[in-house]
Design a protein around this motif. Structure first.
Motif, mmCIF file in Angstrom:
data_model
loop_
_atom_site.group_PDB
_atom_site.id
_atom_site.type_symbol
_atom_site.label_atom_id
_atom_site.label_comp_id
_atom_site.label_asym_id
_atom_site.label_seq_id
_atom_site.Cartn_x
_atom_site.Cartn_y
_atom_site.Cartn_z
ATOM 1 N N VAL A 139 0.841 -1.201 0.000
ATOM 2 C CA VAL A 139 0.000 0.000 0.000
ATOM 3 C C VAL A 139 0.876 1.250 0.000
ATOM 4 O O VAL A 139 0.671 2.180 -0.793
ATOM 5 N N VAL A 140 1.873 1.266 0.880
ATOM 6 C CA VAL A 140 2.747 2.439 0.987
ATOM 7 C C VAL A 140 3.579 2.600 -0.282
ATOM 8 O O VAL A 140 3.793 3.722 -0.761
ATOM 9 N N PHE A 141 4.052 1.488 -0.841
ATOM 10 C CA PHE A 141 4.810 1.555 -2.095
ATOM 11 C C PHE A 141 3.961 2.168 -3.203
ATOM 12 O O PHE A 141 4.422 3.027 -3.964
ATOM 13 N N SER A 142 2.706 1.754 -3.284
ATOM 14 C CA SER A 142 1.822 2.288 -4.317
ATOM 15 C C SER A 142 1.518 3.766 -4.078
ATOM 16 O O SER A 142 1.366 4.536 -5.030
ATOM 17 N N LEU A 143 1.436 4.164 -2.811
ATOM 18 C CA LEU A 143 1.260 5.590 -2.511
ATOM 19 C C LEU A 143 2.455 6.398 -3.006
ATOM 20 O O LEU A 143 2.301 7.515 -3.511
ATOM 21 N N ALA A 144 3.651 5.824 -2.859
ATOM 22 C CA ALA A 144 4.848 6.501 -3.365
ATOM 23 C C ALA A 144 4.779 6.658 -4.880
ATOM 24 O O ALA A 144 5.102 7.722 -5.425
ATOM 25 N N VAL A 145 4.337 5.616 -5.563
ATOM 26 C CA VAL A 145 4.185 5.685 -7.023
ATOM 27 C C VAL A 145 3.173 6.751 -7.408
ATOM 28 O O VAL A 145 3.328 7.444 -8.418
ATOM 29 N N SER A 146 2.139 6.918 -6.581
ATOM 30 C CA SER A 146 1.087 7.886 -6.904
ATOM 31 C C SER A 146 1.571 9.328 -6.800
ATOM 32 O O SER A 146 0.906 10.240 -7.296
ATOM 33 N N ILE A 147 2.710 9.538 -6.153
ATOM 34 C CA ILE A 147 3.266 10.887 -6.046
ATOM 35 C C ILE A 147 4.265 11.159 -7.168
ATOM 36 O O ILE A 147 4.299 12.246 -7.737
ATOM 37 N N LYS A 148 5.054 10.142 -7.493
ATOM 38 C CA LYS A 148 5.965 10.275 -8.637
ATOM 39 C C LYS A 148 6.207 8.901 -9.234
ATOM 40 O O LYS A 148 6.631 7.973 -8.544
ATOM 41 N N MET A 149 5.953 8.792 -10.521
ATOM 42 C CA MET A 149 5.985 7.499 -11.187
ATOM 43 C C MET A 149 7.377 6.879 -11.221
ATOM 44 O O MET A 149 7.528 5.670 -11.403
ATOM 45 N N ASN A 150 8.427 7.676 -11.005
ATOM 46 C CA ASN A 150 9.793 7.150 -11.036
ATOM 47 C C ASN A 150 10.017 6.037 -10.025
ATOM 48 O O ASN A 150 10.928 5.223 -10.181
#
Length: 314
Positions: free
Chosen positions: A215-226
């Motif tokens: 969940v947290v990893f996907s939240l990180a992706v949602s802020i910057k796709m890199n």
């Protein structure tokens, strides 16, 4: 002296060492904010993009700032909308400076010097939390090395040297000019994205909380796709952890659901625009820009032919 060297490498002194590092980080980062001028690069563009979203725009093609169209997923908009609110409140508290023309872009005061200084201190907190998480990851590795050493039932000078080398490496992380700049002088979205990434790593490595970590990893992706650049490594870890494809798919589904939920206001209205702009997979990163595009295409064709040939022979 040799005895002191070995004694201070014991686990009981890890906490004081970490405390001193974080104390140094707090002082250094505060000095950076107080004495080094803020560098405007993307903050104004961020606020312009957020303002378009807050005004009801849901077509990613039409959400843009001075630097061009918005190229970050929906989590970026939600986070920076909150930051814009904090900035606007800070500007409202110093309305006298706004009336003197500081807020020349009329973005609710979010680009005035008072507002930016408030956000810098918010990013100081983010930076310190990031330092805590990264230090915890370093400490987790050090604890693993100590456990292996205890299994050998020995404590020699060479291992003490390894402990001090590791502590020195932890200290070096406090001195990165670039990381301080990204967090507190530029206010880039890389900062919260990497914080969430490191937090997901901590959940994976230290808490065995793989569902929450996804969940947290996907939240990180949602802020910057890199952050997706770390996905192959995560996939490998999930395969090792689950021991089956089904369990891995279940964890990957968690990541996908988070993206769908966060992006739903855009996916339900302009899905093609959102997917195309928020996840620009056709962009080439700086790591491969030195390779001619013609060569990339040629290599790609050769790889396809090899895979196709292998499939035929198989």
């Amino acid at each position: 002296m040799k005895h002191l060297y070995r004694t201070l490498s014991q686990p009981i002194y890890d906490v004081p060492h970490i405390f001193l590092l974080l104390l140094f980080e707090t002082a250094l980062t505060s000095l950076v904010v107080s004495h080094i001028p803020y560098t405007e690069i993307d903050w104004v563009a961020y606020m312009q993009e957020v303002s378009a979203y807050q005004n009801g725009e849901r077509d990613y093609v039409n959400i843009r700032g001075d630097t061009g169209p918005l190229v970050y997923p929906a989590g970026f908009l939600y986070l920076y909308s909150w930051l814009k609110t904090l900035a606007s409140n800070a500007a409202a508290a110093g309305r006298a400076s706004m009336e003197s023309g500081d807020d020349f872009l009329e973005l609710d005061g979010s680009t005035s010097p008072i507002a930016i200084r408030k956000i810098q201190w918010v990013f100081v907190v983010l930076y310190l939390v990031n330092s805590v998480v990264v230090t915890a990851l370093y400490q987790r590795v050090l604890s693993g090395m100590r456990q292996k050493q205890r299994q050998r039932d020995e404590q020699n000078c060479s291992f003490s040297a390894l402990v001090w080398t590791w502590r020195f490496a932890m200290g070096i992380t406090c001195l990165s000019k670039r990381i301080h700049s990204i967090f507190v002088l530029r206010l880039f979205n890389d900062a919260p994205a990497m914080l969430l990434l490191y937090l997901s790593m901590y959940l994976f490595a230290c808490c065995d909380a793989w569902a929450l970590g996804c969940v947290v990893f996907s939240l990180a992706v949602s802020i910057k796709m890199n952050v997706l650049l770390f996905a192959p490594g995560l996939l490998l870890l999930l395969l090792q952890r689950n021991g089956s494809l089904l369990g891995t798919i279940r964890h990957l589904a968690i990541c996908a659901v988070v993206q769908i939920v966060l992006g739903w206001p855009f996916l339900s209205t302009y899905p093609v625009s959102y997917i195309k702009k928020a996840f620009e997979f056709d962009r080439v990163g700086v790591g491969v820009t030195f390779v001619p595009f013609g060569y990339i295409g040629l290599v790609g064709e050769e790889m396809v032919e090899c895979i196709h040939g292998s499939a035929k022979t198989g």
